[in-house]
Design a protein around this motif. Sequence first.
Motif, PDB file in Angstrom:
ATOM      1  N   ASP A 115       0.748  -1.248   0.090  1.00 25.43           N
ATOM      2  CA  ASP A 115       0.011  -0.118  -0.177  1.00 25.43           C
ATOM      3  C   ASP A 115       0.843   1.070  -0.029  1.00 25.43           C
ATOM      4  N   LEU A 116       2.213   1.105   0.753  1.00 31.90           N
ATOM      5  CA  LEU A 116       2.818   2.608   0.848  1.00 31.90           C
ATOM      6  C   LEU A 116       3.552   2.509  -0.548  1.00 31.90           C
ATOM      7  N   GLY A 117       4.058   1.593  -0.878  1.00 35.79           N
ATOM      8  CA  GLY A 117       4.531   1.479  -2.335  1.00 35.79           C
ATOM      9  C   GLY A 117       3.711   2.225  -3.241  1.00 35.79           C
ATOM     10  N   ARG A 118       2.320   2.197  -3.291  1.00 37.72           N
ATOM     11  CA  ARG A 118       1.485   2.709  -4.266  1.00 37.72           C
ATOM     12  C   ARG A 118       1.318   3.995  -4.275  1.00 37.72           C
ATOM     13  N   ILE A 119       1.955   4.782  -3.039  1.00 40.41           N
ATOM     14  CA  ILE A 119       1.889   6.144  -2.892  1.00 40.41           C
ATOM     15  C   ILE A 119       3.281   6.734  -2.655  1.00 40.41           C
ATOM     16  N   GLY A 120       4.265   5.867  -3.191  1.00 45.11           N
ATOM     17  CA  GLY A 120       5.673   6.576  -3.278  1.00 45.11           C
ATOM     18  C   GLY A 120       6.548   6.300  -2.105  1.00 45.11           C
ATOM     19  N   VAL A 121       6.006   5.519  -1.028  1.00 45.21           N
ATOM     20  CA  VAL A 121       7.072   5.166  -0.181  1.00 45.21           C
ATOM     21  C   VAL A 121       7.863   3.997  -0.337  1.00 45.21           C
ATOM     22  N   THR A 122       9.302   4.203  -0.398  1.00 46.79           N
ATOM     23  CA  THR A 122      10.131   2.762  -0.530  1.00 46.79           C
ATOM     24  C   THR A 122      10.306   1.975   0.522  1.00 46.79           C
ATOM     25  N   LYS A 123      10.707   0.651   0.116  1.00 41.05           N
ATOM     26  CA  LYS A 123      10.851  -0.178   1.244  1.00 41.05           C
ATOM     27  C   LYS A 123      12.124   0.295   2.238  1.00 41.05           C
ATOM     28  N   ASP A 124      13.067   0.985   1.467  1.00 36.83           N
ATOM     29  CA  ASP A 124      14.184   1.384   2.350  1.00 36.83           C
ATOM     30  C   ASP A 124      13.727   2.456   3.011  1.00 36.83           C
ATOM     31  N   GLU A 125      12.753   3.205   2.837  1.00 34.48           N
ATOM     32  CA  GLU A 125      12.248   4.322   3.754  1.00 34.48           C
ATOM     33  C   GLU A 125      11.891   3.640   4.726  1.00 34.48           C
ATOM     34  N   ILE A 126      11.031   2.517   4.521  1.00 28.08           N
ATOM     35  CA  ILE A 126      10.126   1.836   5.755  1.00 28.08           C
ATOM     36  C   ILE A 126      11.090   1.300   6.787  1.00 28.08           C
ATOM     37  N   TYR A 127      11.945   0.300   6.291  1.00 29.78           N
ATOM     38  CA  TYR A 127      13.040  -0.299   7.030  1.00 29.78           C
ATOM     39  C   TYR A 127      14.311   0.375   7.509  1.00 29.78           C
ATOM     40  N   SER A 128      14.379   1.838   7.319  1.00 32.69           N
ATOM     41  CA  SER A 128      15.252   2.399   7.771  1.00 32.69           C
ATOM     42  C   SER A 128      14.897   3.503   8.798  1.00 32.69           C
ATOM     43  N   THR A 129      13.624   3.358   9.074  1.00 33.67           N
ATOM     44  CA  THR A 129      12.663   4.213  10.160  1.00 33.67           C
ATOM     45  C   THR A 129      12.978   3.217  11.553  1.00 33.67           C
ATOM     46  N   ASP A 130      13.361   4.249  12.320  1.00 32.10           N
ATOM     47  CA  ASP A 130      13.276   3.746  13.734  1.00 32.10           C
ATOM     48  C   ASP A 130      12.091   3.879  14.592  1.00 32.10           C
ATOM     49  N   PRO A 131      11.625   2.609  14.791  1.00 29.15           N
ATOM     50  CA  PRO A 131      10.137   2.514  15.489  1.00 29.15           C
ATOM     51  C   PRO A 131      10.216   3.632  16.671  1.00 29.15           C
ATOM     52  N   PHE A 132       8.852   4.000  17.110  1.00 27.90           N
ATOM     53  CA  PHE A 132       8.547   5.118  18.104  1.00 27.90           C
ATOM     54  C   PHE A 132       8.922   4.447  19.593  1.00 27.90           C
ATOM     55  N   GLN A 133       9.110   5.041  20.293  1.00 29.89           N
ATOM     56  CA  GLN A 133       9.566   4.552  21.822  1.00 29.89           C
ATOM     57  C   GLN A 133       8.093   3.670  22.304  1.00 29.89           C
ATOM     58  N   ALA A 134       7.134   3.992  21.986  1.00 26.56           N
ATOM     59  CA  ALA A 134       5.895   3.407  22.566  1.00 26.56           C
ATOM     60  C   ALA A 134       5.776   1.861  21.950  1.00 26.56           C
ATOM     61  N   THR A 135       6.352   1.762  20.676  1.00 28.25           N
ATOM     62  CA  THR A 135       6.309   0.612  20.235  1.00 28.25           C
ATOM     63  C   THR A 135       7.487  -0.438  20.479  1.00 28.25           C
ATOM     64  N   LYS A 136       8.641   0.306  20.797  1.00 28.66           N
ATOM     65  CA  LYS A 136       9.661  -0.574  21.637  1.00 28.66           C
ATOM     66  C   LYS A 136       9.127  -0.937  22.962  1.00 28.66           C
ATOM     67  N   LEU A 137       8.168  -0.035  23.812  1.00 28.87           N
ATOM     68  CA  LEU A 137       7.926  -0.517  24.997  1.00 28.87           C
ATOM     69  C   LEU A 137       6.982  -1.620  24.702  1.00 28.87           C
ATOM     70  N   LEU A 138       5.892  -1.585  23.935  1.00 19.16           N
ATOM     71  CA  LEU A 138       5.008  -2.563  23.758  1.00 19.16           C
ATOM     72  C   LEU A 138       5.714  -3.910  23.518  1.00 19.16           C
ATOM     73  N   THR A 139       6.577  -4.110  22.585  1.00 19.26           N
ATOM     74  CA  THR A 139       7.482  -5.102  22.343  1.00 19.26           C
ATOM     75  C   THR A 139       8.274  -5.494  23.510  1.00 19.26           C
ATOM     76  N   GLY A 140       8.878  -4.630  24.205  1.00 17.49           N
ATOM     77  CA  GLY A 140       9.514  -5.084  25.471  1.00 17.49           C
ATOM     78  C   GLY A 140       8.524  -5.714  26.523  1.00 17.49           C
ATOM     79  N   TYR A 141       7.296  -5.196  26.568  1.00 15.85           N
ATOM     80  CA  TYR A 141       6.377  -5.759  27.604  1.00 15.85           C
ATOM     81  C   TYR A 141       5.894  -7.014  27.277  1.00 15.85           C
ATOM     82  N   LEU A 142       5.820  -7.370  25.840  1.00 13.26           N
ATOM     83  CA  LEU A 142       5.307  -8.541  25.682  1.00 13.26           C
ATOM     84  C   LEU A 142       6.679  -9.676  25.769  1.00 13.26           C
TER      85      LEU A 142
END
Length: 263
Positions: A115-142
């Motif tokens: 879906d993102l590719g269809r509006i011009g967002v590349t996979k390099d942009e996606i996977y080079s993004t650092d997750p939000f702290q809230a995402t890290k905390l949720l992952t850590g909690y689980l």
Amino acid sequence: MTDDPRSWYGDPRAAAAARTADLGALRTQVDDLLDAMINKFYAEIPYADHQARGEELNLEYYKRHNIETILRLRRKRTIDALAINYFTKRDPVRGAAWAHYVEDEMLHDEWFAGDLGRIGVTKDEIYSTDPFQATKLLTGYLQYGMEFEGTPLALLCSVYFVEYTTTKTQPSWVKNLEEKLGREKVAGARRHVGTDIDDEHADFVWGVLTSLVSSTEDEAKVIQHMRIVANLWVAYFLELYQAVVAPAKNSFEAAGSLAGRFA
């Protein structure tokens, strides 16, 4: 868990049967709690209904939300694997079922990336993004639940939370996004929601979750996990809002302060 036959599951079918309980009252309590949280989310969290009812779509907000969805899915599947390991030693019947569910969900991040590719967002942009702290905390909690409490109960509560709230909220989000972007540009999101609903994922996850509940103390933990997970999700949406719509010097501190009072 040691390699001691006395602590293993014994006969797999008998082990699965021994962990089957009627917890309909608990599910009603959980569902009522989640319904109330959804209403509160829309009422109190800024921009909460933007993708569901926004007249003019904030494209940067949409992009960043979907990037974070992909980053969260990529990290969650590692914890799903830990849950499979847990069940192989205690309840392989449910281990097989959870492995099948994880297989079904494993690559859904590709749908959102499409879906993102269809509006011009590349996979390099996606996977080079650092997750939000809230995402890290949720992952850590689980992961904490697996590593230090020795149970995937927090994970299963989080998955149920997502599956249940998805069926309640995402159809309207996808419909609005289709109107704003075009149906072909949100095909992945539509497919994801359809899979969750058509395959009755919430019912399946609840069935696995109940195998981990054997006491009133466990039931109380389910409610506690649901509240904590809700707070972490609210922290995420606040962090997203403050990162894209209303930048703040310390966005997560503000997000965490409000989210901690949410549930």
